[in-house]
Design a protein around this motif. Sequence first.
Motif, PDB file in Angstrom:
ATOM      1  N   GLY A   9      34.970  51.059  34.131  1.00 15.26           N
ATOM      2  CA  GLY A   9      35.698  51.735  33.068  1.00 15.26           C
ATOM      3  C   GLY A   9      36.524  50.626  32.279  1.00 15.26           C
ATOM      4  N   VAL A  10      36.147  49.429  32.123  1.00 16.78           N
ATOM      5  CA  VAL A  10      37.055  48.522  31.378  1.00 16.78           C
ATOM      6  C   VAL A  10      36.508  48.640  29.934  1.00 16.78           C
ATOM      7  N   LYS A  11      37.355  48.383  29.008  1.00 17.57           N
ATOM      8  CA  LYS A  11      37.024  48.528  27.880  1.00 17.57           C
ATOM      9  C   LYS A  11      37.499  47.252  27.189  1.00 17.57           C
ATOM     10  N   VAL A  12      36.537  46.323  26.110  1.00 15.54           N
ATOM     11  CA  VAL A  12      37.040  45.286  25.649  1.00 15.54           C
ATOM     12  C   VAL A  12      36.567  45.229  24.227  1.00 15.54           C
ATOM     13  N   GLY A  13      37.686  45.326  23.077  1.00 17.79           N
ATOM     14  CA  GLY A  13      37.545  45.654  21.773  1.00 17.79           C
ATOM     15  C   GLY A  13      36.808  44.486  21.080  1.00 17.79           C
ATOM     16  N   ILE A  56      29.673  42.959  35.527  1.00 18.77           N
ATOM     17  CA  ILE A  56      30.209  44.140  34.606  1.00 18.77           C
ATOM     18  C   ILE A  56      29.988  45.436  35.276  1.00 18.77           C
ATOM     19  N   ALA A  57      31.005  46.414  35.877  1.00 16.90           N
ATOM     20  CA  ALA A  57      30.606  47.407  36.731  1.00 16.90           C
ATOM     21  C   ALA A  57      30.398  48.666  35.556  1.00 16.90           C
ATOM     22  N   ASP A  58      29.701  49.793  36.274  1.00 14.45           N
ATOM     23  CA  ASP A  58      29.585  50.551  35.312  1.00 14.45           C
ATOM     24  C   ASP A  58      30.674  51.555  34.564  1.00 14.45           C
ATOM     25  N   GLY A  59      30.175  52.202  33.648  1.00 16.99           N
ATOM     26  CA  GLY A  59      31.255  52.558  32.882  1.00 16.99           C
ATOM     27  C   GLY A  59      32.337  51.895  31.837  1.00 16.99           C
ATOM     28  N   CYS A  60      31.864  50.493  31.748  1.00 13.59           N
ATOM     29  CA  CYS A  60      32.481  49.636  30.911  1.00 13.59           C
ATOM     30  C   CYS A  60      31.910  49.934  29.512  1.00 13.59           C
ATOM     31  N   ILE A  61      32.825  49.458  28.646  1.00 14.15           N
ATOM     32  CA  ILE A  61      32.452  49.388  27.230  1.00 14.15           C
ATOM     33  C   ILE A  61      32.830  47.992  26.551  1.00 14.15           C
ATOM     34  N   ILE A  62      31.743  47.261  26.197  1.00 17.25           N
ATOM     35  CA  ILE A  62      32.018  45.920  25.706  1.00 17.25           C
ATOM     36  C   ILE A  62      31.650  45.899  24.234  1.00 17.25           C
ATOM     37  N   THR A 103      31.940  55.596  46.000  1.00 15.14           N
ATOM     38  CA  THR A 103      30.928  55.762  44.869  1.00 15.14           C
ATOM     39  C   THR A 103      31.659  56.455  43.630  1.00 15.14           C
ATOM     40  N   GLY A 104      31.317  56.248  42.447  1.00 11.65           N
ATOM     41  CA  GLY A 104      31.980  56.720  41.073  1.00 11.65           C
ATOM     42  C   GLY A 104      30.852  57.546  40.529  1.00 11.65           C
ATOM     43  N   ASP A 105      31.118  58.267  39.402  1.00 13.88           N
ATOM     44  CA  ASP A 105      30.227  58.960  38.508  1.00 13.88           C
ATOM     45  C   ASP A 105      30.362  58.537  37.275  1.00 13.88           C
ATOM     46  N   ASN A 106      30.586  57.092  36.874  1.00 13.34           N
ATOM     47  CA  ASN A 106      30.575  56.724  35.601  1.00 13.34           C
ATOM     48  C   ASN A 106      29.137  56.384  35.102  1.00 13.34           C
ATOM     49  N   GLY A 107      29.045  56.309  33.774  1.00 11.92           N
ATOM     50  CA  GLY A 107      27.942  56.215  33.144  1.00 11.92           C
ATOM     51  C   GLY A 107      27.603  54.517  32.950  1.00 11.92           C
ATOM     52  N   PRO A 108      26.419  54.247  32.687  1.00  7.54           N
ATOM     53  CA  PRO A 108      26.059  52.897  32.355  1.00  7.54           C
ATOM     54  C   PRO A 108      26.888  52.389  31.612  1.00  7.54           C
TER      55      PRO A 108
END
Length: 375
Positions: free
Chosen positions: A316-320, A298-304, A279-284
Amino acid sequence: MSVNTNVLGMIFASLHDSAVIELTKQRTMGSIMFGGRYRLIDFPLSNMVNSGITQVGVITKSNYGSLLDHLGTGSEWDLARKKGGLHLLPPFSQNSGDGVYRGRLEALNNVWNYIEACKCEYVVMTDCDYVTNINFEKVVKQHIQTEADITVVYGKYDYNNEESTGVDVLELDSENRVNAILIDPPISGECNISLDMFVVKKDFLRKLVKDAASKNQYSLVLDCLQPNVKEFKIMGYEFDGYFSRIDSKKHYFEANLALLNPENRTALFQPNAPIYTKTGDNGPVKYGLESKVSNSLIADGCIIEGTVENSILFRGVKVGKGSVVKNCILMQGTNIGANCSLTDVIMDKNVTTEDGRILTGSESYPVYIGKNAKL
């Protein structure tokens, strides 16, 4: 879940590394990411735990640093125990010239002292090249009832010799006894293929391992089962549930995207038999005002902030802004800049792309970008 102390689980984490060489350059096959938050080893390990097997040995080979980090003490699988629990076993062989084992029997011979010390009567062995949810209790029960020497789990599979490698096709009689084992036969169509899962009594396995060591043999199927299919009582256990075979980059890509089908997800992730993972401690997930997401995991910690369609994004993936991601697998920590276009792409961990990059693959040949790459 009932505890079964009479069964030892053995997982081979690296036997099929060469099948997906792009993904195993810096990790074992068991460490390959899958389905947005899992590793391939999570599936056989969870299957064993859900089947009541509380003592599991994991045999590695090379590049196993990430596997050690992922498994830790085994607490995520309730295997951090004083008795039994999870054991990571050495990858080296005393027989091969480079010190690395060549097959299952050689690997087992190298760790036989561990197996011998286990107070178990049966051994369940599995690799990490199949993604499935299976109850091994039923397999062990059939193995005992049929008084088999060894039981092989198999499934119906649309086999194509030109696309798949390392496949063991089984020929069975009306009572599910194996009459022949064909390795990579030049045929196509629906076949009974081995899922690389075996149940065997420890006493019988000891004989196989020691005989193979005396003859400098190492392959369980090629050196032992195939030539003795008439002498040994080899029984098949038909698994009729959902499974995916990972034997190429293409099949890895397809197996991941198959999870976008709700029926496949329901078959694989069952409430009464969950798949456990670290398990990780990422935010929503954070969605920008202009973001658009459809039919994706889409896993937790992503920014879309852009558009994501028919894709799987790990933690933790980011899509600009202005970027469009279609039919892609983006692993943990990947950062996609603004106004990019990605179609049929697999990106490994921590890949970074500058603004405006365009990458286009195909379903049959997805583009792969290696770990930590900067584009």
